[in-house]
Design an enzyme around this catalytic site. Structure first.
Site, PDB file in Angstrom:
ATOM      1  N   ASN A 247      42.273  47.383  24.528  1.00  0.00           N
ATOM      2  CA  ASN A 247      43.317  46.346  24.518  1.00  0.00           C
ATOM      3  C   ASN A 247      43.644  45.782  25.894  1.00  0.00           C
ATOM      4  O   ASN A 247      44.155  44.660  25.998  1.00  0.00           O
ATOM      5  CB  ASN A 247      44.590  46.939  23.892  1.00  0.00           C
TER       6      ASN A 247
ATOM      7  N   SER B  56      41.262  37.237  21.395  1.00  0.00           N
ATOM      8  CA  SER B  56      42.329  36.234  21.556  1.00  0.00           C
ATOM      9  C   SER B  56      41.896  34.966  20.826  1.00  0.00           C
ATOM     10  O   SER B  56      40.684  34.746  20.621  1.00  0.00           O
ATOM     11  CB  SER B  56      42.512  35.908  23.050  1.00  0.00           C
TER      12      SER B  56
ATOM     13  N   TYR C  94      38.879  33.533  30.923  1.00  0.00           N
ATOM     14  CA  TYR C  94      39.514  34.257  29.809  1.00  0.00           C
ATOM     15  C   TYR C  94      38.797  33.959  28.488  1.00  0.00           C
ATOM     16  O   TYR C  94      38.485  34.870  27.707  1.00  0.00           O
ATOM     17  CB  TYR C  94      40.983  33.847  29.740  1.00  0.00           C
TER      18      TYR C  94
ATOM     19  N   ALA D 100      35.733  32.858  28.083  1.00  0.00           N
ATOM     20  CA  ALA D 100      34.385  33.443  28.126  1.00  0.00           C
ATOM     21  C   ALA D 100      34.447  34.931  27.802  1.00  0.00           C
ATOM     22  O   ALA D 100      33.646  35.448  27.012  1.00  0.00           O
ATOM     23  CB  ALA D 100      33.759  33.218  29.500  1.00  0.00           C
TER      24      ALA D 100
ATOM     25  N   ILE E 272      51.828  35.526  21.652  1.00  0.00           N
ATOM     26  CA  ILE E 272      52.711  36.655  21.342  1.00  0.00           C
ATOM     27  C   ILE E 272      53.612  36.889  22.561  1.00  0.00           C
ATOM     28  O   ILE E 272      53.139  36.839  23.697  1.00  0.00           O
ATOM     29  CB  ILE E 272      51.894  37.946  21.065  1.00  0.00           C
TER      30      ILE E 272
HETATM   31  P1  NAP Z   1      50.578  42.697  29.117  1.00  0.00           P
HETATM   32  O1  NAP Z   1      51.944  42.893  28.550  1.00  0.00           O
HETATM   33  O2  NAP Z   1      50.413  42.009  30.414  1.00  0.00           O
HETATM   34  O3  NAP Z   1      49.864  44.137  29.155  1.00  0.00           O
HETATM   35  C1  NAP Z   1      48.566  44.274  29.670  1.00  0.00           C
HETATM   36  C2  NAP Z   1      48.143  45.725  29.585  1.00  0.00           C
HETATM   37  O4  NAP Z   1      46.802  45.820  30.101  1.00  0.00           O
HETATM   38  C3  NAP Z   1      49.029  46.621  30.412  1.00  0.00           C
HETATM   39  O5  NAP Z   1      49.261  47.831  29.714  1.00  0.00           O
HETATM   40  C4  NAP Z   1      48.165  46.873  31.663  1.00  0.00           C
HETATM   41  O6  NAP Z   1      48.367  48.132  32.221  1.00  0.00           O
HETATM   42  C5  NAP Z   1      46.776  46.850  31.090  1.00  0.00           C
HETATM   43  N1  NAP Z   1      45.774  46.556  32.132  1.00  0.00           N
HETATM   44  C6  NAP Z   1      45.605  45.409  32.829  1.00  0.00           C
HETATM   45  N2  NAP Z   1      44.593  45.534  33.707  1.00  0.00           N
HETATM   46  C7  NAP Z   1      44.102  46.793  33.545  1.00  0.00           C
HETATM   47  C8  NAP Z   1      43.044  47.528  34.151  1.00  0.00           C
HETATM   48  N3  NAP Z   1      42.253  47.001  35.101  1.00  0.00           N
HETATM   49  N4  NAP Z   1      42.840  48.814  33.748  1.00  0.00           N
HETATM   50  C9  NAP Z   1      43.603  49.360  32.797  1.00  0.00           C
HETATM   51  N5  NAP Z   1      44.621  48.725  32.174  1.00  0.00           N
HETATM   52  C10 NAP Z   1      44.869  47.459  32.554  1.00  0.00           C
HETATM   53  O7  NAP Z   1      49.642  41.883  28.134  1.00  0.00           O
HETATM   54  P2  NAP Z   1      49.629  41.721  26.545  1.00  0.00           P
HETATM   55  O8  NAP Z   1      50.123  40.355  26.251  1.00  0.00           O
HETATM   56  O9  NAP Z   1      50.224  42.889  25.865  1.00  0.00           O
HETATM   57  O10 NAP Z   1      48.043  41.679  26.328  1.00  0.00           O
HETATM   58  C11 NAP Z   1      47.333  42.757  25.772  1.00  0.00           C
HETATM   59  C12 NAP Z   1      46.005  42.238  25.280  1.00  0.00           C
HETATM   60  O11 NAP Z   1      46.243  41.201  24.311  1.00  0.00           O
HETATM   61  C13 NAP Z   1      45.138  41.587  26.368  1.00  0.00           C
HETATM   62  O12 NAP Z   1      43.787  41.916  26.144  1.00  0.00           O
HETATM   63  C14 NAP Z   1      45.374  40.102  26.162  1.00  0.00           C
HETATM   64  O13 NAP Z   1      44.312  39.323  26.631  1.00  0.00           O
HETATM   65  C15 NAP Z   1      45.520  40.049  24.658  1.00  0.00           C
HETATM   66  N6  NAP Z   1      46.212  38.849  24.148  1.00  0.00           N
HETATM   67  C16 NAP Z   1      47.516  38.617  24.439  1.00  0.00           C
HETATM   68  C17 NAP Z   1      48.145  37.486  23.918  1.00  0.00           C
HETATM   69  C18 NAP Z   1      49.597  37.157  24.184  1.00  0.00           C
HETATM   70  O14 NAP Z   1      50.035  36.034  23.826  1.00  0.00           O
HETATM   71  N7  NAP Z   1      50.383  38.045  24.771  1.00  0.00           N
HETATM   72  C19 NAP Z   1      47.410  36.594  23.119  1.00  0.00           C
HETATM   73  C20 NAP Z   1      46.079  36.879  22.848  1.00  0.00           C
HETATM   74  C21 NAP Z   1      45.485  38.016  23.369  1.00  0.00           C
HETATM   75  P3  NAP Z   1      49.302  48.326  33.517  1.00  0.00           P
HETATM   76  O15 NAP Z   1      50.694  48.118  33.026  1.00  0.00           O
HETATM   77  O16 NAP Z   1      48.994  49.706  33.939  1.00  0.00           O
HETATM   78  O17 NAP Z   1      48.851  47.275  34.497  1.00  0.00           O
END
Ligand code: NAP
Length: 246
Positions: free
Chosen positions: A91, A142, A155, A157, A188
């Site tokens: 994730n 996504s 992103y 890609a 989200i």
């Molecule tokens: P978020 O709140 O920013 O959380 C991101 C998570 O990824 C955090 O737990 C972070 O850990 C971890 N992370 C980032 N870089 C990392 C690394 N190099 N190694 C290990 N962990 C890492 O983001 P989110 O919105 O929940 O997104 C989660 C996933 O959903 C992502 O893949 C994102 O692309 C996808 N997504 C999100 C949305 C949206 O609208 N929010 C939409 C589509 C897809 P730390 O806290 O330790 O940095």
């Protein structure tokens, strides 16, 4: 018998909701963290999982863009679980939001490595332990993997790659009882969107047929469905309020 799950990016946002859902479903959980800030969040989640759901949980420091760090994450999680693994939730992810002329190679490679290469690393390390008993990988893709988005070339890609990886691993590992699926969330409300001001959020919501930005629980519910759907593999499910209808 209890089951065991590793989730990356499980400390915040979608990952936090999925971590808690895994606990509610009775899984023991290994969560990674990268910074001091997320170490505290991970510790709090470990305690919550034990208190609310009576499952075992552990927080392990790991940067999933780095193979050696993933190796340590998987090794430590397996030691904690006594060698058994049932679920991998890939994730962790980041965004850049930069036009493609100005973006640096370092910046776009960071997105590719964190969002896509990490899933190759984690799948490569976990699959030997997932094969030949009913197990699952769930990858967070996504809507950016389904359609083009301005200023998100890296992103998009990466997330298209996640969908391709999901299909290929599903095909290769179906005979060995591993199901592999992806979730492609729409917008989200997490830290990823918290920098956006209210007027922009209202404008974004107006582009969604259902009229509102989703919650992390929408994605956790989708993960629960995938984990409990024995005939589902190689699929990408997109909870997105109708924003994209592929
Ligand atoms: P978020 O709140 O920013 O959380 C991101 C998570 O990824 C955090 O737990 C972070 O850990 C971890 N992370 C980032 N870089 C990392 C690394 N190099 N190694 C290990 N962990 C890492 O983001 P989110 O919105 O929940 O997104 C989660 C996933 O959903 C992502 O893949 C994102 O692309 C996808 N997504 C999100 C949305 C949206 O609208 N929010 C939409 C589509 C897809 P730390 O806290 O330790 O940095």
């Amino acid at each position: 018998m209890s089951k065991n799950a590793i989730i990356t990016g499980g400390t915040r946002g979608l990952g936090e909701a999925m971590t808690l859902k895994l606990g509610e479903m009775g899984y023991n959980v290994a969560i990674n963290y990268t910074s001091e800030r997320s170490a505290a969040l991970a510790d709090a989640l470990v305690k919550r999982l034990a208190d609310e759901y009576c499952v075992k949980a552990v927080a392990i420091k790991a940067d999933v863009s780095d193979y050696a760090s993933c190796e340590n994450l998987v090794k430590s999680a397996l030691e904690f679980f006594g060698g058994e693994l049932d679920v991998l939730i890939n994730n962790a992810g980041i965004t850049n939001n930069c036009n493609f002329i100005d973006i640096t190679p370092e910046a776009y490679m960071r997105v590719i490595n964190t969002n896509l290469v990490s899933m190759l690393h984690m799948s490569h390390l976990c699959l030997p332990h997932l094969v030949d008993h009913d197990s699952c990988i769930v990858n967070t893709a996504s809507v950016g993997g389904l359609v083009g988005v301005v200023n998100q070339a890296d992103y998009c890609a990466a997330k298209s790659g996640v969908i391709g990886l999901t299909r290929a691993l599903a095909m290769e590992f179906a005979p060995r009882k591993v199901r592999v699926n992806a979730i492609a969330p729409g917008m989200i409300m997490t830290d990823m969107l918290r920098g956006v001001n209210q007027d922009e959020l209202n404008a974004l919501a107006a582009t969604i047929p259902q009229g509102y930005i989703g919650a992390p629980s929408d994605i956790a519910g989708c993960m629960e469905y995938i984990l409990t759907a024995p005939y589902l593999t190689g699929q990408t499910i997109s909870p997105n309020g109708g924003f994209v209808m592929p």
